[in-house]
Write a protein that holds these residues in place. Structure first.
Motif, PDB file in Angstrom:
ATOM      1  N   PRO A  34      -2.202  36.974  79.207  1.00 50.77           N
ATOM      2  CA  PRO A  34      -2.880  38.214  78.792  1.00 50.77           C
ATOM      3  C   PRO A  34      -4.250  37.974  78.147  1.00 50.77           C
ATOM      4  O   PRO A  34      -5.155  38.798  78.311  1.00 50.77           O
ATOM      5  CB  PRO A  34      -1.891  38.839  77.796  1.00 50.77           C
ATOM      6  CG  PRO A  34      -0.550  38.381  78.280  1.00 50.77           C
ATOM      7  CD  PRO A  34      -0.787  36.958  78.748  1.00 50.77           C
ATOM      8  N   ASP A  35      -4.431  36.840  77.453  1.00 52.48           N
ATOM      9  CA  ASP A  35      -5.747  36.593  76.847  1.00 52.48           C
ATOM     10  C   ASP A  35      -6.799  36.261  77.903  1.00 52.48           C
ATOM     11  O   ASP A  35      -7.965  36.643  77.758  1.00 52.48           O
ATOM     12  CB  ASP A  35      -5.665  35.463  75.809  1.00 52.48           C
ATOM     13  CG  ASP A  35      -6.985  35.279  75.059  1.00 52.48           C
ATOM     14  OD1 ASP A  35      -7.644  36.297  74.761  1.00 52.48           O
ATOM     15  OD2 ASP A  35      -7.354  34.133  74.775  1.00 52.48           O
ATOM     16  N   ALA A  36      -6.400  35.556  78.945  1.00 54.39           N
ATOM     17  CA  ALA A  36      -7.354  35.244  80.021  1.00 54.39           C
ATOM     18  C   ALA A  36      -7.839  36.545  80.669  1.00 54.39           C
ATOM     19  O   ALA A  36      -9.044  36.771  80.810  1.00 54.39           O
ATOM     20  CB  ALA A  36      -6.705  34.332  81.056  1.00 54.39           C
ATOM     21  N   THR A  88     -14.411  32.792  80.648  1.00 52.82           N
ATOM     22  CA  THR A  88     -13.740  33.031  79.367  1.00 52.82           C
ATOM     23  C   THR A  88     -12.417  32.260  79.295  1.00 52.82           C
ATOM     24  O   THR A  88     -11.774  32.013  80.316  1.00 52.82           O
ATOM     25  CB  THR A  88     -13.437  34.533  79.146  1.00 52.82           C
ATOM     26  OG1 THR A  88     -12.461  34.965  80.099  1.00 52.82           O
ATOM     27  CG2 THR A  88     -14.689  35.384  79.273  1.00 52.82           C
ATOM     28  N   ASP A  89     -12.042  31.877  78.084  1.00 46.01           N
ATOM     29  CA  ASP A  89     -10.703  31.349  77.759  1.00 46.01           C
ATOM     30  C   ASP A  89     -10.340  30.062  78.500  1.00 46.01           C
ATOM     31  O   ASP A  89      -9.165  29.771  78.664  1.00 46.01           O
ATOM     32  CB  ASP A  89      -9.642  32.440  78.042  1.00 46.01           C
ATOM     33  CG  ASP A  89      -8.313  32.162  77.339  1.00 46.01           C
ATOM     34  OD1 ASP A  89      -8.338  31.683  76.189  1.00 46.01           O
ATOM     35  OD2 ASP A  89      -7.249  32.433  77.939  1.00 46.01           O
ATOM     36  N   THR A  90     -11.323  29.292  78.952  1.00 45.69           N
ATOM     37  CA  THR A  90     -11.031  28.131  79.792  1.00 45.69           C
ATOM     38  C   THR A  90     -11.702  26.885  79.225  1.00 45.69           C
ATOM     39  O   THR A  90     -12.923  26.732  79.315  1.00 45.69           O
ATOM     40  CB  THR A  90     -11.528  28.374  81.236  1.00 45.69           C
ATOM     41  OG1 THR A  90     -11.064  29.651  81.668  1.00 45.69           O
ATOM     42  CG2 THR A  90     -11.016  27.292  82.165  1.00 45.69           C
ATOM     43  N   ASP A 111     -15.025  30.488  74.692  1.00 44.24           N
ATOM     44  CA  ASP A 111     -13.645  29.993  74.597  1.00 44.24           C
ATOM     45  C   ASP A 111     -13.242  29.712  73.153  1.00 44.24           C
ATOM     46  O   ASP A 111     -14.077  29.428  72.301  1.00 44.24           O
ATOM     47  CB  ASP A 111     -13.496  28.713  75.428  1.00 44.24           C
ATOM     48  CG  ASP A 111     -12.053  28.270  75.522  1.00 44.24           C
ATOM     49  OD1 ASP A 111     -11.157  29.134  75.488  1.00 44.24           O
ATOM     50  OD2 ASP A 111     -11.812  27.052  75.612  1.00 44.24           O
ATOM     51  N   HIS A 112     -11.954  29.759  72.918  1.00 45.50           N
ATOM     52  CA  HIS A 112     -11.432  29.479  71.570  1.00 45.50           C
ATOM     53  C   HIS A 112     -10.612  28.197  71.507  1.00 45.50           C
ATOM     54  O   HIS A 112     -10.074  27.867  70.454  1.00 45.50           O
ATOM     55  CB  HIS A 112     -10.580  30.669  71.070  1.00 45.50           C
ATOM     56  CG  HIS A 112      -9.290  30.851  71.820  1.00 45.50           C
ATOM     57  ND1 HIS A 112      -8.060  30.753  71.213  1.00 45.50           N
ATOM     58  CD2 HIS A 112      -9.039  31.116  73.117  1.00 45.50           C
ATOM     59  CE1 HIS A 112      -7.113  30.972  72.108  1.00 45.50           C
ATOM     60  NE2 HIS A 112      -7.670  31.196  73.274  1.00 45.50           N
ATOM     61  N   HIS A 113     -10.467  27.489  72.629  1.00 48.02           N
ATOM     62  CA  HIS A 113      -9.760  26.204  72.593  1.00 48.02           C
ATOM     63  C   HIS A 113     -10.690  25.128  72.034  1.00 48.02           C
ATOM     64  O   HIS A 113     -11.875  25.142  72.339  1.00 48.02           O
ATOM     65  CB  HIS A 113      -9.314  25.791  73.993  1.00 48.02           C
ATOM     66  CG  HIS A 113      -8.390  26.776  74.641  1.00 48.02           C
ATOM     67  ND1 HIS A 113      -8.852  27.830  75.400  1.00 48.02           N
ATOM     68  CD2 HIS A 113      -7.050  26.884  74.604  1.00 48.02           C
ATOM     69  CE1 HIS A 113      -7.814  28.534  75.824  1.00 48.02           C
ATOM     70  NE2 HIS A 113      -6.703  27.998  75.357  1.00 48.02           N
ATOM     71  N   PRO A 114     -10.137  24.199  71.258  1.00 52.91           N
ATOM     72  CA  PRO A 114     -10.987  23.090  70.803  1.00 52.91           C
ATOM     73  C   PRO A 114     -11.600  22.436  72.045  1.00 52.91           C
ATOM     74  O   PRO A 114     -10.880  22.014  72.934  1.00 52.91           O
ATOM     75  CB  PRO A 114     -10.005  22.144  70.112  1.00 52.91           C
ATOM     76  CG  PRO A 114      -8.759  22.939  69.872  1.00 52.91           C
ATOM     77  CD  PRO A 114      -8.730  24.043  70.878  1.00 52.91           C
ATOM     78  N   SER A 131      -7.907  34.020  69.687  1.00 53.59           N
ATOM     79  CA  SER A 131      -7.876  34.275  71.128  1.00 53.59           C
ATOM     80  C   SER A 131      -9.311  34.454  71.594  1.00 53.59           C
ATOM     81  O   SER A 131     -10.204  34.742  70.785  1.00 53.59           O
ATOM     82  CB  SER A 131      -7.090  35.557  71.412  1.00 53.59           C
ATOM     83  OG  SER A 131      -7.599  36.615  70.595  1.00 53.59           O
ATOM     84  N   CYS A 132      -9.502  34.310  72.892  1.00 54.24           N
ATOM     85  CA  CYS A 132     -10.839  34.563  73.429  1.00 54.24           C
ATOM     86  C   CYS A 132     -11.134  36.064  73.356  1.00 54.24           C
ATOM     87  O   CYS A 132     -12.277  36.474  73.176  1.00 54.24           O
ATOM     88  CB  CYS A 132     -10.917  34.059  74.866  1.00 54.24           C
ATOM     89  SG  CYS A 132     -12.595  33.963  75.472  1.00 54.24           S
ATOM     90  N   SER A 133     -10.092  36.874  73.465  1.00 51.44           N
ATOM     91  CA  SER A 133     -10.280  38.325  73.362  1.00 51.44           C
ATOM     92  C   SER A 133     -10.823  38.710  71.988  1.00 51.44           C
ATOM     93  O   SER A 133     -11.653  39.622  71.868  1.00 51.44           O
ATOM     94  CB  SER A 133      -8.957  39.049  73.627  1.00 51.44           C
ATOM     95  OG  SER A 133      -8.534  38.810  74.960  1.00 51.44           O
ATOM     96  N   GLY A 163      -1.218  38.900  72.972  1.00 53.25           N
ATOM     97  CA  GLY A 163      -0.632  37.864  73.819  1.00 53.25           C
ATOM     98  C   GLY A 163      -0.745  36.483  73.188  1.00 53.25           C
ATOM     99  O   GLY A 163       0.247  35.770  73.059  1.00 53.25           O
ATOM    100  N   ASP A 164      -1.944  36.106  72.768  1.00 54.82           N
ATOM    101  CA  ASP A 164      -2.155  34.748  72.257  1.00 54.82           C
ATOM    102  C   ASP A 164      -1.574  34.529  70.859  1.00 54.82           C
ATOM    103  O   ASP A 164      -1.292  33.393  70.482  1.00 54.82           O
ATOM    104  CB  ASP A 164      -3.651  34.394  72.250  1.00 54.82           C
ATOM    105  CG  ASP A 164      -4.045  33.591  73.482  1.00 54.82           C
ATOM    106  OD1 ASP A 164      -3.323  33.683  74.499  1.00 54.82           O
ATOM    107  OD2 ASP A 164      -5.066  32.874  73.432  1.00 54.82           O
ATOM    108  N   THR A 165      -1.411  35.604  70.086  1.00 56.84           N
ATOM    109  CA  THR A 165      -0.842  35.432  68.744  1.00 56.84           C
ATOM    110  C   THR A 165       0.662  35.717  68.734  1.00 56.84           C
ATOM    111  O   THR A 165       1.282  35.637  67.672  1.00 56.84           O
ATOM    112  CB  THR A 165      -1.500  36.386  67.722  1.00 56.84           C
ATOM    113  OG1 THR A 165      -1.270  37.747  68.133  1.00 56.84           O
ATOM    114  CG2 THR A 165      -2.988  36.130  67.574  1.00 56.84           C
TER     115      THR A 165
HETATM  116 MN   LIG Z   1      -6.492  32.208  75.038  1.00 53.77          MN
END
Ligand SMILES: [Mn+2]
Length: 327
Positions: A34-36, A88-90, A111-114, A131-133, A163-165
């Motif tokens: 869902p975040d993607a 986004t989100d990748t 993106d929010h991933h390290p 989340s990226c959202s 979704g991400d939380t």
């Molecule tokens: Mn995400």
């Protein structure tokens, strides 16, 4: 703090790029969650609403279980000519859905991933965001004069955060996350309907839920694991894409501090979803062809022997964690 005080250089660069290009094509990762979808199409809807004359596309394959959120667009290769591409989100270039992302004139990553894999000219990476959202919503809040939110975009971004939380349950949920979510809720979509759609499971997945609870192996270290083979999945009439809703399940059991769900793929390798309530697991994931957040990571195991190795490493992390917690 006023939103404008938090505007970063990357956010300014991204808005400048958005202003400059007439065509904007938005990508996100394969096997979307869902975040993607929320960050991708939420950004698309925000930009469409703010710049009605621009052509804005969301591309990639969409699994049936997320089709309630949004639809993808069809972009021709010629559409990439002189286009701005935003991913986004990748975190990793290899996970970008639709490999035409290189055909544009300029590439931006949000993106929010390290982030280790710097693949774009402009990168806005914020690992403190849930989340990226949440980041896309903060992008809107940074430029409220120029970016116009609406209920449709807000619904998507809210769904991505939820979704991400796991409905504001995970550690990455900050007071800022709640403030941002509140700003989105004010846009007038039904948050209860989105929550129901995101948590609803079908009867096959309900039976898989029973199977996971019944067969989960919980070790004295607090590490728990289950292997879902292709045979098991086909017995329930399910595929890998249907298994995401059982991933948070072991964390609800008392005494479980970290867990792995190992899903056999059609080619015989195993996709590993690793989760934790304390011990940091992204180092472990990185040693097994994966990575991610400290408490939520993904990895790949080539066979059962590698799964046993991963479980042994989880066992050790769990035991160390127990030791430190009792000191
Ligand atoms: Mn995400």
């Amino acid at each position: 703090m006023k939103p404008s005080e938090k505007v970063t250089q990357a956010q300014r660069e991204i808005l400048d790029a958005v202003r400059t290009y007439d065509t904007i094509i938005i990508h996100r990762h394969i096997r979307p969650d869902p975040d993607a979808i929320g960050s991708q199409v939420g950004l698309a809807e925000l930009l469409k609403n703010s710049f009605p004359a621009k052509r804005i596309y969301s591309v990639g394959s969409l699994p049936d279980n997320l089709s309630f959120l949004a639809e993808m667009n069809h972009a021709e290769p010629s559409d990439y000519h002189n286009a701005l591409v935003i991913v986004t989100d990748t975190a990793n270039e290899g996970r970008i859905d639709d490999n035409r992302y290189r055909l544009g004139q300029r590439l931006i990553k949000i993106d929010h991933h390290p982030g280790e894999d710097a693949y774009a000219e402009t990168e806005w990476v914020d690992p403190s965001a849930s989340s990226c959202s949440e980041m896309i919503a903060n992008f809107w809040l940074a430029f409220p004069e120029e970016l116009k939110m609406n209920a449709q975009a807000a619904r998507l971004l809210y769904a991505g955060i939820v979704g991400d939380t796991n409905r504001f349950l995970y550690d990455a949920t900050s007071p800022d996350t709640m403030r941002t979510a509140a700003s989105l809720m004010e846009q007038g979509f039904s948050h209860t309907e989105v929550n129901h759609q995101l948590t609803q499971i079908n009867s096959k997945v309900a039976k898989l839920t029973g199977y996971v609870l019944e067969n989960l192996e919980i070790r004295p270290s607090g590490a728990a694991q289950i292997v879902l083979t292709q045979e098991t999945l086909s017995r329930f009439g399910l595929t890998d894409a249907d298994t995401h809703s059982v991933v948070p399940l072991p964390g609800t059991i008392e005494g479980v501090t970290l867990w792995g769900i190992f899903v056999e793929q059609e080619d015989g390798v195993f996709r590993c979803r690793l989760r934790s309530k304390g011990p940091v697991i992204n180092g472990l994931a990185a040693r097994h062809d994966g990575g991610g957040h400290p408490l939520a990571s993904g990895a790949n195991a080539k066979d059962l022997a590698e799964i046993h190795q991963i479980i042994a490493e989880m066992d050790e992390l769990g035991a160390n964690w127990q030791e430190r917690s009792t000191q």
